[in-house]
Enzyme design. Sequence first.
Site, PDB file in Angstrom:
ATOM      1  N   LYS A  77       0.839  -1.200   0.000  1.00 44.73           N
ATOM      2  CA  LYS A  77       0.000   0.000   0.000  1.00 44.73           C
ATOM      3  C   LYS A  77       0.872   1.247   0.000  1.00 44.73           C
ATOM      4  CE  LYS A  77      -3.876   2.100   2.532  1.00 44.73           C
ATOM      5  NZ  LYS A  77      -4.796   1.961   3.698  1.00 44.73           N
ATOM      6  N   SER A 147      -9.413   2.135   2.619  1.00 46.93           N
ATOM      7  CA  SER A 147      -8.474   2.857   1.806  1.00 46.93           C
ATOM      8  C   SER A 147      -7.438   1.964   1.132  1.00 46.93           C
ATOM      9  CB  SER A 147      -7.745   3.905   2.660  1.00 46.93           C
ATOM     10  OG  SER A 147      -7.023   3.277   3.705  1.00 46.93           O
ATOM     11  N   SER A 171     -10.196   0.019   6.840  1.00 44.68           N
ATOM     12  CA  SER A 171      -9.470   0.086   5.569  1.00 44.68           C
ATOM     13  C   SER A 171      -8.824  -1.207   5.125  1.00 44.68           C
ATOM     14  CB  SER A 171      -8.402   1.190   5.629  1.00 44.68           C
ATOM     15  OG  SER A 171      -8.986   2.457   5.532  1.00 44.68           O
TER      16      SER A 171
END
Lengths: 454, 454
Positions: A77, A147, A171
Site C-alpha cells: 500500500k 483505503s 481500511s
Amino acid sequence: MVSTPNQLDATAVATETRAGRLSVREVAQSVLERIELRDPAVRAWSHLDPEAVLASADGLDGRETRGLLHGVPVGVKDVINTRDMPTEHHTARYVGSVPGVDAACIDTLRSAGALLVGKTVTTEFAATNTGGPTRNPHDPERTPGGSSSGSGAAVADLQVAVALGTQTGGSTIRPASFTGVYALKPTWNSISREGLKMYSATCDTLGLYARSGRDLALLADVFHLDEPDRPLPTSLAGLRVGLCRTPAWDLAEPATREALATAAGVLRDGGAEVAELELPEIFEELPTVHRRILRREGRSAFLNEHLASPDLPAFFHEMVLGTDTVDSIGWPTGTPDVADFRAAYRVADRCRALYDDVASPFDVVLTPSAPGEAPIGIGNTGSSVFNSLWTLLQVPVVNVPGLVGPAGMPIGVSIVGRRYQDRLAVACAGLLGAAVAARTDDVAPSLPAMAAFR
Amino acid sequence: MVSTPNQLDATAVATETRAGRLSVREVAQSVLERIELRDPAVRAWSHLDPEAVLASADGLDGRETRGLLHGVPVGVKDVINTRDMPTEHHTARYVGSVPGVDAACIDTLRSAGALLVGKTVTTEFAATNTGGPTRNPHDPERTPGGSSSGSGAAVADLQVAVALGTQTGGSTIRPASFTGVYALKPTWNSISREGLKMYSATCDTLGLYARSGRDLALLADVFHLDEPDRPLPTSLAGLRVGLCRTPAWDLAEPATREALATAAGVLRDGGAEVAELELPEIFEELPTVHRRILRREGRSAFLNEHLASPDLPAFFHEMVLGTDTVDSIGWPTGTPDVADFRAAYRVADRCRALYDDVASPFDVVLTPSAPGEAPIGIGNTGSSVFNSLWTLLQVPVVNVPGLVGPAGMPIGVSIVGRRYQDRLAVACAGLLGAAVAARTDDVAPSLPAMAAFR
C-alpha cells in the site's frame, strides 16, 4: 515448473521456490503478465516497474538462504515507506518522493525473501473515503473498498499472493469483504507501524491480505506474532463462538444479515457452540468515540501537511484547524472541546479493558465485515461502521471470504480475537473459510462475477 | 546586534530575528562558536555540519515570511528522521543513513522557520540506559541522563535554544532534571511521532527541551497543542495542586525529597492549595505493567533489526525472541506469556481512565522528576522510575528546573496535567519555575557547577 504461479497462494509459492522447483523469475514473469492483462480494468497499482521486479527476482534466485516468503509476490500500500520505490500517499506533495529507509514491515519482508512487486493504490493519506482509480475485480462498476483499495483488488485478482494494507477505521477488512479475500488486521502494533503514514496513533494498524487461511498463518510466522496460549484448533467442533451483531446492526443490509446467519450455521454444523455476545451499553458510544479520537489525532498527524500544502483537500485543513463540520465519512462532527476528547479516550480505555472480560467466555467472536456487498460506483469506498469498533478496541480481526450476496458479489464475515490472540483468530477463520467454501460449492456452484476472470 | 545570541531563549531569538534586529546567520555563528568551544567537554552531537548550518541560516535570512521560530537554533535527537542529515540511532546499521523524508515534527519546525543545527546523541535506538559519549555540562563526571542525552545537554549548555527528544520511560524528563532545563513530554501523540524510531507504540512520545517556560508555550503554539479549556493562570494564587509521591517514593533520595518539599513550599507561599494525591492501589502495578508493555512492543519494534543485524546487542535479540531474563534497566522480566501481556494492557487501560477521574480535583499534580541528582559516571543514564508511570498514563509532564541538590547539581520537579491539558501544565510549570528561581536567588546565590560555564 508451475504454469501459472500467479494463481498460487503464498504458501504454495514458497514451498515451490524453497524446494528449487520454481524460480522467483518465473513467479515474477507470471505476476507481471497477469498485471499487464488485468491492469487496464482493475488499476490496482500506483507504482510498478517490471524491470525492477525482474531484477529483484534474479537477486532472490541468487540467494543461498531462502526465507519463509522466498519469492512470494507482495503488493505494498502506497502509504508504506520503501527505499527503492516512491511512496506517494495518493497526494500531490509526495509525487515521486522516495524515502531513504524502508518501513519496518518492508525490512522484515525483505529478510523473509519476499518479492516486492510495487505500490498499490490508497485513498489520500489512507484517511478519506474518496476512491482512487481502482475497480472491484468482480465488477468494474463497483468499488473495491478502501483505503487499501489496490491491495485488496490485486490479491483478489491473482496479481499478487500477498499485499500490505493499513486500517484506521475499516481500511483493511472492508476491501477484503468487498473483493473476497482473507485479511488480517492484527492486534494493534503487534506488527510494527514504523515507516507508515500516520493518521490515528490509537487506531492505525498494519493489515495483511492473502488468498488462504494458511497464508495468514505463514505471515503470522514471518511477523513473529505471539505464540498461542493454548493449542490451536484443528476443527470447528467444540469451538466457543460469540455472535456479535454490534450496535451498528440496524445498518446491516439483508446480504450481511444472511451472510452472518449462514456463517453461524456453518459453525454450528461443524460442531461449534455459537452464543450471542451482547456488548455492554457503554459500547454504544464507540462509533462517536472513534470519530472523536480520529479527529483529535488527525489534527496532530496532518499538522505538517496542513502547513506545507495549501492545496490539500479542505478536509485535512479543517481537521487540523478544528473548523470541520463533517468528518471524513460525512457525519457531523459537532464542536467537541478538550473535555470531549478526554471523555472519548476515557470511554475507549474502559471499553478496551471491559471487552477483554466480556470476550473471555469465547474462543473467538463472529461479526459482520461490512454493511453489505460492495456498493456500485468507485467514488466512495464504503462504510467502516462494522470495523471501527474493533479497530478502536485494538483486537485482531480476520475477514473470512467465500460467501456471495444477491448481486453475485463477495461478502465477508469477521472473526475477532482478544488482544494478542491473532493466531487463534487466524486458525478459526481458516477453519470457517474452509467450511464455507465446502458449503458454497454445494449450494452455489457458480460465482458468475468471479468466473469472468478465474 | 546581540553579542551572544546563543544565550537567548527561543522567544528572544524569534523576537529579534522577526523584527530584523538579528540575522539568522548571527545566531548560527554564535551557536557554532559555543559548540566549538564546549563540544570537547560535553559531546552532545552525533552529526554537525557547520557549513550546512550557515547555509540554512542564509536561506532563512532570505525568506520573506518569518515563522514563529524564525532562526531559533534547534537540536534533533538522532532517532528522528531528517532528509538532509543522517539519522543513525546510535547503532551500527544506520551509520550514514539518510532518510529521504523528514519526520512530521521536523517538517513542522521547518515551516516555523527553525534553524536545524544537527543531530544529538541518543542511546541505542533510544531503548537502552547505556550512556553515549555525552557528559553533563554541570559536571563532566556525571551522566546528562538519557536516552535524549545530547538534547538535554546541548540546551543546558547554551548550545541551542530548543531541542527535540523522545520519551518511552523517562528519556525526556530525566535528562531535563539532571541538566537543569525545562522539558515538555506532551500528551501522547498530541505531537505527531511519524518519522521517529519506534520502541513502544503505547509509550513513545516526542519531547521538547527549552530554557524557559515561555519557550514551551511558544512551542505549544508551533505544534498546535490544544486550546485550553479554561483561562490559563497568571499567578500561583488559588491553583489547586495535587502532591503525588507515587508508588516509587521509597526510591527517592534525600535530594529529591527536599526538592519536592521545597517546590510544594514555593507553591504554598505563592498562594496555591497543595493537597496530597494518593493514587488508588491498582497504580502500584504500573511499574511492572510498563515493563511488560515495553517488552511486548519492543518485540514488534525491533523484529526487523533483529533479522537484519546479528551484531546488535543481545538485549534487542532477546527482547524479540522472548528469551530475555532482565530488561533494559536490569530488572528481572519473569516469563510473561500472552495472558500476562493482555493483563498488563488491561491494567494500563483502567488506570488511564481512572487517573483522569482522580486528577480532576486538581489543576495540576506535582511529583518528582528523578530519584536524585545526576549519578556519577556516564555509562548508565539513570532511572526512569518516577517517569514511566506518567508516560504510560499518556499525560503531559513538564520538568521545572531551578533547584539544586547537595552536590551542587540541578534537580527538577515535574508538573503533570490531564490528557490534552498541556498548556495548563506548561503555564503552571512556568509560574513555579519563576517562583523557584526567585527563591533560589535568595537562598542559594551561587551555583558553582553552572558558574563554570555560564
